[in-house]
Design a protein around this motif. Structure first.
Motif, PDB file in Angstrom:
ATOM      1  N   ASP A  19     -22.850  10.738 -10.110  1.00 38.99           N
ATOM      2  CA  ASP A  19     -21.455  10.469 -10.294  1.00 38.99           C
ATOM      3  C   ASP A  19     -21.220   8.996 -10.705  1.00 38.99           C
ATOM      4  O   ASP A  19     -20.100   8.599 -10.994  1.00 38.99           O
ATOM      5  CB  ASP A  19     -20.641  10.833  -8.929  1.00 38.99           C
ATOM      6  CG  ASP A  19     -21.089   9.649  -7.964  1.00 38.99           C
ATOM      7  OD1 ASP A  19     -21.726   8.747  -8.113  1.00 38.99           O
ATOM      8  OD2 ASP A  19     -20.558   9.807  -6.723  1.00 38.99           O
ATOM      9  N   PRO A  59     -18.886  13.961 -11.427  1.00 40.64           N
ATOM     10  CA  PRO A  59     -19.766  15.317 -10.734  1.00 40.64           C
ATOM     11  C   PRO A  59     -20.188  15.009  -9.506  1.00 40.64           C
ATOM     12  O   PRO A  59     -20.798  13.777  -9.283  1.00 40.64           O
ATOM     13  CB  PRO A  59     -20.684  15.589 -11.925  1.00 40.64           C
ATOM     14  CG  PRO A  59     -20.956  14.182 -12.409  1.00 40.64           C
ATOM     15  CD  PRO A  59     -19.673  13.406 -12.554  1.00 40.64           C
ATOM     16  N   ARG A  60     -19.785  15.625  -8.586  1.00 37.49           N
ATOM     17  CA  ARG A  60     -20.110  15.731  -7.149  1.00 37.49           C
ATOM     18  C   ARG A  60     -21.366  16.864  -6.663  1.00 37.49           C
ATOM     19  O   ARG A  60     -22.372  16.423  -6.333  1.00 37.49           O
ATOM     20  CB  ARG A  60     -19.027  15.753  -6.318  1.00 37.49           C
ATOM     21  CG  ARG A  60     -17.834  14.531  -6.692  1.00 37.49           C
ATOM     22  CD  ARG A  60     -18.425  13.464  -5.929  1.00 37.49           C
ATOM     23  NE  ARG A  60     -17.403  12.364  -6.154  1.00 37.49           N
ATOM     24  CZ  ARG A  60     -17.514  11.029  -5.705  1.00 37.49           C
ATOM     25  NH1 ARG A  60     -18.390  10.485  -4.993  1.00 37.49           N
ATOM     26  NH2 ARG A  60     -16.365  10.397  -5.709  1.00 37.49           N
ATOM     27  N   ILE A  93     -25.434  15.505 -15.282  1.00 40.23           N
ATOM     28  CA  ILE A  93     -25.980  16.486 -14.638  1.00 40.23           C
ATOM     29  C   ILE A  93     -27.560  16.327 -15.256  1.00 40.23           C
ATOM     30  O   ILE A  93     -27.824  16.551 -16.443  1.00 40.23           O
ATOM     31  CB  ILE A  93     -25.642  17.712 -14.748  1.00 40.23           C
ATOM     32  CG1 ILE A  93     -24.125  17.897 -14.194  1.00 40.23           C
ATOM     33  CG2 ILE A  93     -26.293  18.637 -13.888  1.00 40.23           C
ATOM     34  CD1 ILE A  93     -23.980  17.631 -12.753  1.00 40.23           C
ATOM     35  N   THR A 103     -22.826  20.836  -7.163  1.00 38.15           N
ATOM     36  CA  THR A 103     -23.153  22.119  -8.224  1.00 38.15           C
ATOM     37  C   THR A 103     -23.555  23.340  -7.496  1.00 38.15           C
ATOM     38  O   THR A 103     -23.963  23.437  -6.387  1.00 38.15           O
ATOM     39  CB  THR A 103     -24.234  21.679  -9.237  1.00 38.15           C
ATOM     40  OG1 THR A 103     -25.658  21.386  -8.252  1.00 38.15           O
ATOM     41  CG2 THR A 103     -23.973  20.296  -9.965  1.00 38.15           C
ATOM     42  N   GLU A 136     -16.139  18.478 -10.034  1.00 38.25           N
ATOM     43  CA  GLU A 136     -15.658  16.825 -10.551  1.00 38.25           C
ATOM     44  C   GLU A 136     -14.485  16.509  -9.912  1.00 38.25           C
ATOM     45  O   GLU A 136     -13.285  17.021  -9.930  1.00 38.25           O
ATOM     46  CB  GLU A 136     -15.498  16.983 -11.798  1.00 38.25           C
ATOM     47  CG  GLU A 136     -16.848  17.326 -12.748  1.00 38.25           C
ATOM     48  CD  GLU A 136     -16.579  17.634 -14.179  1.00 38.25           C
ATOM     49  OE1 GLU A 136     -16.396  16.556 -14.987  1.00 38.25           O
ATOM     50  OE2 GLU A 136     -16.078  18.990 -14.501  1.00 38.25           O
ATOM     51  N   VAL A 155     -19.877  22.965 -11.822  1.00 41.35           N
ATOM     52  CA  VAL A 155     -19.907  21.338 -11.333  1.00 41.35           C
ATOM     53  C   VAL A 155     -18.717  21.160 -10.711  1.00 41.35           C
ATOM     54  O   VAL A 155     -17.436  21.478 -11.569  1.00 41.35           O
ATOM     55  CB  VAL A 155     -20.293  20.577 -12.516  1.00 41.35           C
ATOM     56  CG1 VAL A 155     -20.418  19.124 -11.956  1.00 41.35           C
ATOM     57  CG2 VAL A 155     -21.484  20.946 -13.416  1.00 41.35           C
ATOM     58  N   ALA A 185     -26.446  16.184  -9.545  1.00 40.26           N
ATOM     59  CA  ALA A 185     -25.458  15.522 -10.053  1.00 40.26           C
ATOM     60  C   ALA A 185     -25.447  14.011  -9.781  1.00 40.26           C
ATOM     61  O   ALA A 185     -25.822  13.607  -8.775  1.00 40.26           O
ATOM     62  CB  ALA A 185     -24.204  16.154  -9.400  1.00 40.26           C
TER      63      ALA A 185
END
Length: 448
Positions: free
Chosen positions: A420, A78-79, A425, A81, A93, A91, A418
């Motif tokens: 990663d 996840p990067r 999250i 939002t 991703e 999200v 987020a």
């Protein structure tokens, strides 16, 4: 062992030994006028990255009066939002790049070291939707909204159009409130620079009036080592017409603008930017800044205004003279990847300012970043030092349990982060906050 392998292993060893040699580095400098030491250059830069470690039942640290909860786990990198009007959270991703050729020993060594601090999970290349249907803070519904994307990163919603900045193109989905799955493949609005893609992330935000999209495009090198021909249309922020895809360079000389947002109540664009490496542990400061139309921010010829980078050839005094300094230093090598303005509902000392997600350093002996900080504002501008808002990602034995990326704020004052590395999250809420109204629901079967 072949000679080449011996040389490579020796270089890695040198880098790792050197990485521990600066534990007493000078304190990071913050604010509008940071102290800038003399550049430090050597055969190899300081390189170290904390190895991943599990949470083992613990959670990140937040201020007294706030609670943090993981509202989604087991995601696929996840990067960024986006909070939708009905309270759903989208999200993005994925992870991109990988086409940048490695030509120097430093490139190989940095690749090995960086890989130690990243997730082994494969790129999701998708959007996931999170829904808290009853408003109790538990996002019980998790749906793949769209898939088969190409390292999606920036997200923006204008009316009934959802825009996604893939690493190679800006695309558009039709969106209706309450929708849990895209109706089909997106339309391409305009291609984005993607050759080599040393810095692949394409940050994005919409203007306050919805007339334009702004997309950040990072450089194709640290400091033009691939030649200026590789930097065409790079290290700048594009202003894009969301209807036609027509675009222009809105601002230039920003090495890697990794997150963009609009200051509430204004049309002012703000960005966080990752600056250059290999000039020492305390150069060059990453920064938070307004983005002025037509402005040049120095890269590659100078940093923090008109401080000339001695490595760049040929030099360009005219461009240096035109370079403007950023507004606020976040410290060197913190790697900010997220930015979001607060609101009154966040509460306490965190109501007026911005939250910045710091992914964390690799180009220092002692790690910095790996947290979410809050920068207070006064009279519309940053004031004072950053304050930790979400920390505890770095352990006492110099390992990391997570790496913050994007930050969003919900209308009820929840801070969405987020991560990663944990592939989660996080949601941070004020203990005294009022419960959030239930999300607008739709029949999931009707959207599939």
């Amino acid at each position: 062992m072949k000679k080449q392998s011996i040389l490579y292993a020796s270089a890695v060893s040198i880098a790792l030994v050197a990485s521990g040699a600066h534990a007493a580095d000078a304190e990071q400098q913050f604010g509008a006028n940071p102290n800038l030491p003399e550049p430090q250059r050597g055969l190899l830069p300081n390189m170290t990255i904390p190895e991943p470690a599990p949470w083992d039942g613990e959670k990140p640290t937040v201020p007294d009066g706030y609670t943090i909860t993981a509202i989604a786990t087991d995601l696929k990198v996840p990067r960024q939002t986006l909070v939708l009007p009905n309270g759903d959270i989208l999200v993005a991703e994925g992870k991109g790049g990988s086409k940048a050729p490695k030509k120097r020993p430093k490139d190989f060594i940095a690749g090995v070291i960086k890989s130690r601090g990243t997730t082994s999970v494969k790129s999701g290349d998708r959007l996931t939707l999170l829904r808290d249907a009853d408003g109790d803070g538990t996002y019980e519904q998790q749906t793949v909204f769209a898939e088969n994307l190409n390292a999606p990163y920036g997200l923006a919603l204008i009316d009934n159009n959802l825009y996604v900045a893939n690493q190679d193109a800006l695309v558009r989905f039709d969106y209706e409130e309450g929708q849990t799955q895209a109706d089909g493949a997106p339309d391409v609005v305009t291609p984005l620079p993607a050759e080599i893609n040393h810095h692949w992330t394409k940050a994005m935000t919409a203007s306050a009036d919805g007339e334009h999209l702004y997309v950040g495009i990072g450089s194709n090198s640290n400091i033009t080592e691939r030649g200026m021909e590789a930097e065409v249309d790079r290290a700048e922020i594009w202003e894009i017409d969301p209807e036609t895809g027509a675009h222009r360079a809105y601002a230039t000389g920003l090495r890697n603008p990794t997150a963009l947002t609009i200051q509430p109540g204004t049309d002012q664009l703000w960005a966080v930017v990752n600056e250059r490496d290999e000039l020492g542990p305390n150069l060059v400061p990453d920064y938070l800044t307004t983005v002025r139309e037509g402005a040049f921010y120095g890269w590659p010829y100078s940093y923090w205004g008109q401080n000339v980078d001695p490595r760049v050839r040929p030099r360009n005094p005219e461009k240096v003279e035109s370079a403007i300094a950023p507004d606020y230093s976040l410290g060197s090598h913190h790697a900010p990847l997220g930015i979001a303005f607060s609101n009154d509902q966040v509460g306490g000392e965190f109501t007026n300012g911005v939250f910045v997600g710091e992914h964390g350093s690799w180009n220092r002996g002692d790690p910095v970043g790996y947290k979410v900080v809050f920068v207070a504002f006064e009279n519309g501008q940053p004031a004072g030092d950053p304050v930790d808002f979400v920390s505890g990602f770095l352990t006492e034995d110099s390992k990391t349990r997570g790496r913050p990326v994007g930050v969003s704020i919900t209308p009820d004052g929840s801070v969405i982060v987020a991560d990663d590395l944990t592939n989660a999250i996080w949601r941070i809420t004020r203990d005294a906050a009022e419960p959030r109204p239930a999300s607008t629901e739709s029949d999931p079967a009707a959207d599939s």
